[in-house]
Design a protein around this motif. Structure first.
Motif, PDB file in Angstrom:
ATOM      1  N   GLY A   1      26.419 -23.665   2.635  1.00 32.72           N
ATOM      2  CA  GLY A   1      27.018 -22.401   2.227  1.00 32.72           C
ATOM      3  C   GLY A   1      27.607 -22.391   0.828  1.00 32.72           C
ATOM      4  N   GLU A   2      27.930 -23.575   0.319  1.00 35.62           N
ATOM      5  CA  GLU A   2      28.563 -23.643  -0.996  1.00 35.62           C
ATOM      6  C   GLU A   2      27.682 -24.228  -2.090  1.00 35.62           C
ATOM      7  N   GLN A   3      26.627 -24.999  -1.695  1.00 34.50           N
ATOM      8  CA  GLN A   3      25.876 -25.721  -2.721  1.00 34.50           C
ATOM      9  C   GLN A   3      24.364 -25.525  -2.669  1.00 34.50           C
ATOM     10  N   LEU A   4      23.751 -25.710  -1.495  1.00 30.40           N
ATOM     11  CA  LEU A   4      22.288 -25.675  -1.400  1.00 30.40           C
ATOM     12  C   LEU A   4      21.856 -25.036  -0.098  1.00 30.40           C
ATOM     13  N   PRO A   5      21.392 -23.821  -0.126  1.00 29.05           N
ATOM     14  CA  PRO A   5      21.207 -22.952  -1.277  1.00 29.05           C
ATOM     15  C   PRO A   5      22.507 -22.382  -1.860  1.00 29.05           C
ATOM     16  N   GLY A   6      23.580 -22.354  -1.096  1.00 30.93           N
ATOM     17  CA  GLY A   6      24.853 -21.875  -1.622  1.00 30.93           C
ATOM     18  C   GLY A   6      25.179 -20.464  -1.186  1.00 30.93           C
ATOM     19  N   HIS A   7      25.982 -19.806  -1.997  1.00 31.63           N
ATOM     20  CA  HIS A   7      26.458 -18.458  -1.678  1.00 31.63           C
ATOM     21  C   HIS A   7      25.275 -17.521  -1.448  1.00 31.63           C
ATOM     22  N   GLY A   8      25.336 -16.763  -0.377  1.00 30.57           N
ATOM     23  CA  GLY A   8      24.255 -15.853  -0.020  1.00 30.57           C
ATOM     24  C   GLY A   8      23.274 -16.435   0.980  1.00 30.57           C
TER      25      GLY A   8
ATOM     26  N   ILE B   1      21.840 -21.473  -5.507  1.00 34.71           N
ATOM     27  CA  ILE B   1      20.526 -21.855  -6.009  1.00 34.71           C
ATOM     28  C   ILE B   1      19.537 -20.919  -5.311  1.00 34.71           C
ATOM     29  N   CYS B   2      18.894 -20.061  -6.079  1.00 33.74           N
ATOM     30  CA  CYS B   2      17.964 -19.083  -5.516  1.00 33.74           C
ATOM     31  C   CYS B   2      16.673 -19.761  -5.082  1.00 33.74           C
ATOM     32  N   ILE B   3      15.991 -19.134  -4.137  1.00 35.54           N
ATOM     33  CA  ILE B   3      14.751 -19.673  -3.583  1.00 35.54           C
ATOM     34  C   ILE B   3      13.755 -20.012  -4.681  1.00 35.54           C
TER      35      ILE B   3
END
Length: 146
Positions: free
Chosen positions: A75-82, A9-11
């Motif tokens: 790390g996987e959901q919120l925000p998640g990958h990245g 989920i991007c900023i």
């Protein structure tokens, strides 16, 4: 299980009050693997007879194993990958025992879009009782940097 899908989920899409969570049963194998990887072989985690004579009255999971479930949600959901972890506060409020099902949840309580910073209220519960509470600061991914 009622875990949310993995991803990013991007900023630009993060909103105040947004939550994500996962549920996981903490097993003896999890505790043994964590002890091996972390090199924390404290007998309160691994030795039934030792642990019975402690204030816990039995074996408990490593606190950081429980905290790792918060890291998984971030790390996987919120925000998640990245996502990039910038900081974390933790209060351990009650023990987690082998066989307990932990519900780890994060909730967005602060957003700085220009700096890509997200503040998350973090908690873990077992059977409705809070066992861990804290706050995380993370840098969220952005579509501007894809």
């Amino acid at each position: 299980m009622d875990n949310f899908p993995r991803g990013t989920i991007c900023i630009e899409d993060i909103e105040m009050g947004m939550t994500r969570h996962l549920r996981k049963e903490v097993t003896d194998a999890d505790i043994e693997k964590f002890a091996e990887v972390s090199t924390d072989r404290n007998p309160v985690h691994l030795d039934d007879s030792y642990a019975r004579d402690t204030i816990f009255g039995g074996r408990i999971a490593h606190g950081m194993l429980t905290a790792g479930l918060i890291s998984a949600v971030i790390g996987e959901q919120l925000p998640g990958h990245g996502s990039v972890y910038l900081g974390q506060s933790l209060k351990f409020l009650a023990p987690v025992r082998p066989g307990d099902v932990v519900r780890a949840e994060v909730e967005v309580v602060g957003i700085e879009v220009d700096r890509r910073r997200v503040t998350l209220d973090c908690r873990c519960e077992v059977a409705g009782k809070t066992v861990l509470a804290g706050e995380a600061l993370v840098m969220a991914p952005s579509r501007k940097f894809d």
